[in-house]
Motif scaffolding. Structure first.
Motif, PDB file in Angstrom:
ATOM      1  N   PRO A 173       8.489  32.819  12.542  1.00  0.00           N
ATOM      2  CA  PRO A 173       9.577  32.790  11.323  1.00  0.00           C
ATOM      3  C   PRO A 173      10.125  32.028  11.005  1.00  0.00           C
ATOM      4  CG  PRO A 173       9.509  34.689  12.313  1.00  0.00           C
ATOM      5  CD  PRO A 173       8.691  34.217  13.281  1.00  0.00           C
ATOM      6  N   THR A 174      10.417  30.902  11.643  1.00  0.00           N
ATOM      7  CA  THR A 174      11.071  29.904  12.017  1.00  0.00           C
ATOM      8  C   THR A 174       9.544  28.396  11.206  1.00  0.00           C
ATOM      9  OG1 THR A 174      10.844  29.564  14.227  1.00  0.00           O
ATOM     10  CG2 THR A 174      12.844  29.363  13.699  1.00  0.00           C
ATOM     11  N   ALA A 176       7.203  29.288   9.688  1.00  0.00           N
ATOM     12  CA  ALA A 176       6.721  29.932   8.404  1.00  0.00           C
ATOM     13  C   ALA A 176       7.863  29.205   7.640  1.00  0.00           C
ATOM     14  CB  ALA A 176       6.231  31.891   8.197  1.00  0.00           C
ATOM     15  N   SER A 177       9.089  29.219   8.100  1.00  0.00           N
ATOM     16  CA  SER A 177      10.220  28.929   6.666  1.00  0.00           C
ATOM     17  C   SER A 177       9.893  27.562   6.804  1.00  0.00           C
ATOM     18  CB  SER A 177      11.433  29.463   7.195  1.00  0.00           C
ATOM     19  OG  SER A 177      11.744  28.954   8.027  1.00  0.00           O
ATOM     20  N   TYR A 179       7.096  25.788   6.649  1.00  0.00           N
ATOM     21  CA  TYR A 179       6.023  25.391   6.046  1.00  0.00           C
ATOM     22  C   TYR A 179       6.452  25.672   4.521  1.00  0.00           C
ATOM     23  CZ  TYR A 179       1.735  25.765   3.492  1.00  0.00           C
ATOM     24  OH  TYR A 179       0.879  26.151   2.914  1.00  0.00           O
ATOM     25  N   GLU A 180       7.209  26.360   4.137  1.00  0.00           N
ATOM     26  CA  GLU A 180       7.727  26.432   3.326  1.00  0.00           C
ATOM     27  C   GLU A 180       8.553  25.783   2.419  1.00  0.00           C
ATOM     28  OE1 GLU A 180       6.397  28.559   0.374  1.00  0.00           O
ATOM     29  OE2 GLU A 180       5.111  29.934   2.400  1.00  0.00           O
ATOM     30  N   ARG A 181       9.509  24.944   3.246  1.00  0.00           N
ATOM     31  CA  ARG A 181      10.313  24.001   3.031  1.00  0.00           C
ATOM     32  C   ARG A 181       9.433  22.523   2.887  1.00  0.00           C
ATOM     33  NH1 ARG A 181      13.186  25.043   6.816  1.00  0.00           N
ATOM     34  NH2 ARG A 181      13.172  23.901   8.175  1.00  0.00           N
ATOM     35  N   ARG A 184       7.676  23.057  -0.944  1.00  0.00           N
ATOM     36  CA  ARG A 184       7.891  23.038  -1.774  1.00  0.00           C
ATOM     37  C   ARG A 184       8.566  21.595  -2.036  1.00  0.00           C
ATOM     38  NH1 ARG A 184      10.648  27.893  -0.534  1.00  0.00           N
ATOM     39  NH2 ARG A 184      12.543  27.254   0.724  1.00  0.00           N
TER      40      ARG A 184
END
Ligand SMILES: [Zn+2]
Length: 249
Positions: A173-174, A176-177, A179-181, A184
């Protein structure tokens, strides 16, 4: 390369393909709109040519009518001239005959001009009709192609989305987040940067010696201190005078 980094690069590829497909599919209706506008403009051009042709034909028919009128008037005037009693009367009839004859000459000259113009306009109308048909055919062809491409593109996107989700699930999860950060933050969608000769290949900042050494030695999960992208090495070859031989992979 760490499996997490490999998964990030795959995600990045999926997202870039998705963005490319979205942009491509958005262009399809724009292209069809442009073709529709061109077709409408050409239709108007054809209409104006047809209107000019009609106006010329109407004007020429009127002139033909007035020539006939002048001719019959001249016949009448010549008869009256023959029957004239005085010099003044004769002069008046002669004057009217001359005027009517000059009107006929003017009308016939204009008729000739109109005939030539009409011939040119008929050619232009014919060419414009042919062009309009071609444009309509092109539109139909491109519309069919666009519909096919849209359908295929949507299917491609659905597959990519599935693969993306599956890959995303494999990440911590860390990560994955992260990556999303990064996605953006970096509008070009590049979240993983290759490191070559102690330099991040995305922002071109030098990587600190200690970090570079670590990256070469064990390729840990590491981010660029400048741009924040995840760093990876693809080719570790040869002997670095500073750090020794390349690590075995
Ligand atoms: Zn960087």
């Amino acid at each position: 390369m760490q499996p997490e980094v490999q998964a990030l690069i795959r995600l990045q590829d999926f997202d870039q393909s998705l963005a490319r497909l979205t942009a491509e599919l958005l262009e399809l209706p724009k292209r069809l709109d442009a073709l529709t506008k061109d077709g409408a403009a050409h239709g108007k051009h054809l209409e104006s040519l047809q209107a000019s042709l009609k106006a010329d034909e109407t004007e020429r028919r009127k002139l033909e009518g007035s020539v006939e009128l002048h001719k019959s008037k001249i016949i009448k005037l010549k008869k009256q001239l023959n029957e004239a009693q005085t010099q003044t009367q004769s002069q008046a009839f002669e004057h009217e005959i001359t005027w009517a004859e000059s009107e006929i000459v003017k009308a016939e000259e204009r008729e000739l001009e109109l005939l030539m113009e009409e011939e040119q306009l008929r050619g232009d109308v014919q060419a414009a009709k042919v062009r309009l048909l071609e444009m309509q055919k092109t539109f139909e062809l491109e519309r069919t192609q666009a519909l096919t491409r849209h359908k295929a593109g949507k299917a491609e996107m659905a597959t990519l989305e599935e693969q993306r989700q599956a890959t995303l699930k494999t990440l911590e999860p860390t990560v994955a987040s992260l990556y999303e950060r990064l996605r953006r933050k970096h509008k070009n969608g590049i979240v993983a940067a290759e490191a070559v000769n102690s330099q991040c290949q995305s922002c071109y900042m030098e990587i600190r010696l200690q970090l570079w050494q670590e990256l070469r030695a064990s390729q840990p999960f590491m981010t660029c201190e400048n741009c924040g992208r995840v760093l990876y090495i693809t080719t570790v070859t040869g002997f670095d005078p500073q750090f020794g031989p390349a690590p075995t992979r």
